[in-house]
Write an enzyme that holds these catalytic residues in place. Structure first.
Site, short mmCIF file in Angstrom:
data_model
loop_
_atom_site.label_atom_id
_atom_site.label_comp_id
_atom_site.label_asym_id
_atom_site.label_seq_id
_atom_site.Cartn_x
_atom_site.Cartn_y
_atom_site.Cartn_z
N THR A 12 0.79 -1.60 -0.29
CA THR A 12 0.02 0.27 -0.16
C THR A 12 0.73 1.42 -0.33
O THR A 12 0.43 2.28 -1.21
CB THR A 12 -0.78 -0.42 1.32
OG1 THR A 12 -1.32 -0.95 1.01
CG2 THR A 12 -2.03 1.46 1.46
N SER A 54 1.92 -7.27 -0.96
CA SER A 54 2.43 -8.61 -0.47
C SER A 54 1.17 -9.48 -0.44
O SER A 54 1.89 -10.93 -0.14
CB SER A 54 2.57 -8.06 0.74
OG SER A 54 1.14 -7.96 1.68
N THR A 85 1.58 -4.81 4.10
CA THR A 85 1.40 -4.89 5.78
C THR A 85 0.77 -6.73 5.93
O THR A 85 0.35 -7.07 6.89
CB THR A 85 0.14 -4.24 6.52
OG1 THR A 85 -0.86 -4.63 5.81
CG2 THR A 85 0.51 -3.00 6.43
N ASP A 86 -0.33 -7.02 4.69
CA ASP A 86 -0.83 -7.86 4.62
C ASP A 86 0.14 -9.49 4.70
O ASP A 86 -0.17 -10.00 6.13
CB ASP A 86 -1.77 -8.41 3.69
CG ASP A 86 -3.00 -7.29 3.14
OD1 ASP A 86 -3.42 -6.49 4.58
OD2 ASP A 86 -2.95 -7.31 2.29
N1 ASP Z 1 -2.50 -5.75 0.35
C1 ASP Z 1 -1.92 -4.41 0.80
C2 ASP Z 1 -0.50 -5.58 0.57
O1 ASP Z 1 -0.69 -6.14 2.12
C3 ASP Z 1 -2.14 -3.63 2.33
C4 ASP Z 1 -1.39 -3.09 2.75
O2 ASP Z 1 0.24 -2.63 2.22
O3 ASP Z 1 -1.22 -2.79 3.76
O4 ASP Z 1 0.52 -4.76 -0.31
#
Ligand code: ASP
Length: 330
Positions: A12, A54, A85-86
């Site tokens: 993100t 991710s 973050t995922d």
């Molecule tokens: N879907 C995103 C990822 O994991 C979520 C994030 O980065 O917060 O790449």
């Protein structure tokens, strides 16, 4: 001035808005241009390794990050990895096994909102990550929303709010407040890092639900060489459908089974109830105790890349790496 290598992988933090949602597109250099104050703290070089949500990160990407750090290790004082973050907790755990004893900080960070959003958490997280890479302890950690969490202990526990990560069964190592680092606990590191370059992806994870079809357990046990079963409470196996027999045959066929719990905190203790004690006493299997599921998955992949011999697997699994397991009565 400290020299830090920034490794971009997507997420993100680096995303732009497309027609059907956010997609990682910004380069590490572009991310850095949003936080000019970092240039006062350290000299940064950038590597754009991946541009992935991710969700699409695979074990081969963990190995790619570890290899990059190994190749550049002597040239830098610390490493910042920007990551979605995922699955960041899985990557943090995996890097903790692939790069052990690092005296230099290896810091993962990301954000819940892209760096160009009003009120984004990206800038704070990036600044804090660089600060920790310059002044913090060695080893692998996640720096997020002011908290510093050991790489083997992190879990994403909020899907939207800025406080995305928690440290499971272990205190936070440090906090970063207004550009100041308060280091509560120092991670255990060595004088020289030990690098590994392989994981075995033949590992599956099965989360039990009330009424799980025994055929699913049998399928998973047949499909994978290493199977982690996320059970209930302190741990046990349902008594219907000869699930015990299914696991016994899997163990006899040389499968490595790990029992863990889907309860977020305090870990497993398989011997407490008959439904778990029966397994523990009669079958050669492992339990994760206070390890996170993310760490158990990554550790088993790291171990199976080295051996299939149960005694060696057992020894490695229960040997603490980066404080991943504190309690075991084995
Ligand atoms: N879907 C995103 C990822 O994991 C979520 C994030 O980065 O917060 O790449």
């Amino acid at each position: 001035m400290k020299r830090i290598l920034m490794i971009g992988t997507g997420g993100t933090i680096a995303s732009e808005m497309g027609g059907d949602g956010l997609t990682p597109e910004l380069s590490t250099e572009q991310l850095l241009s949003f936080v000019p104050s970092v240039g006062k703290e350290c000299h940064v070089d950038c590597v754009q390794l991946y541009s992935l949500d991710s969700t699409s990160i695979e074990p081969k990407h963990w190995v790619g990050v570890a290899k990059t750090i190994q190749e550049k290790y002597d040239d830098y004082d610390g490493f910042v990895i920007s990551h979605g973050t995922d699955t960041m907790a899985y990557t943090a755990a995996a890097l903790s096994y692939l790069i052990q004893n690092s005296p230099k900080p290896i810091v993962l960070t990301g954000a819940q909102k892209p760096i160009w959003f009003d009120g984004t958490d990206s800038k704070r997280n990036l600044c804090d990550a660089f600060l920790y890479a310059c002044r913090g302890c060695g080893g692998v950690q996640i720096v997020f929303n002011g908290k510093v969490i050991l790489g083997t202990r992190a879990r994403k526990t909020c899907s939207k709010s800025f406080q995305a990560f928690s440290s499971v069964n272990h205190p936070d190592l440090a906090v970063v407040q207004d550009g100041r680092l308060l280091q509560y606990i120092r991670s255990e590191v060595g004088e020289k890092p030990i690098f590994y370059d392989k994981v075995d992806t033949n590992v599956g994870l099965l989360k039990l639900i009330p009424g799980t079809d025994p055929a699913l357990v049998a399928f998973m046990a047949a499909q994978y060489d290493g199977l982690i079963i996320e059970s209930f409470g302190v741990g046990g196996l349902p008594e219907y459908g000869d699930m015990y027999g299914i696991l016994r045959r899997a163990v006899e066929a040389g499968k490595i089974l790990v029992m863990t719990t889907q309860v977020p905190n305090e870990g497993s203790d398989l011997g407490v109830y008959h439904v778990g004690g029966r397994l523990k006493q009669n079958l050669r299997l492992l339990e994760a105790y206070d390890m996170t599921t993310e760490a158990a998955v990554a550790k088993l992949m790291w171990i199976l890349a080295q051996t299939r011999d149960f005694d060696t697997v057992e020894k490695l699994f229960y040997a603490p790496v980066a404080q991943d397991i504190l309690y075991s009565n084995s």
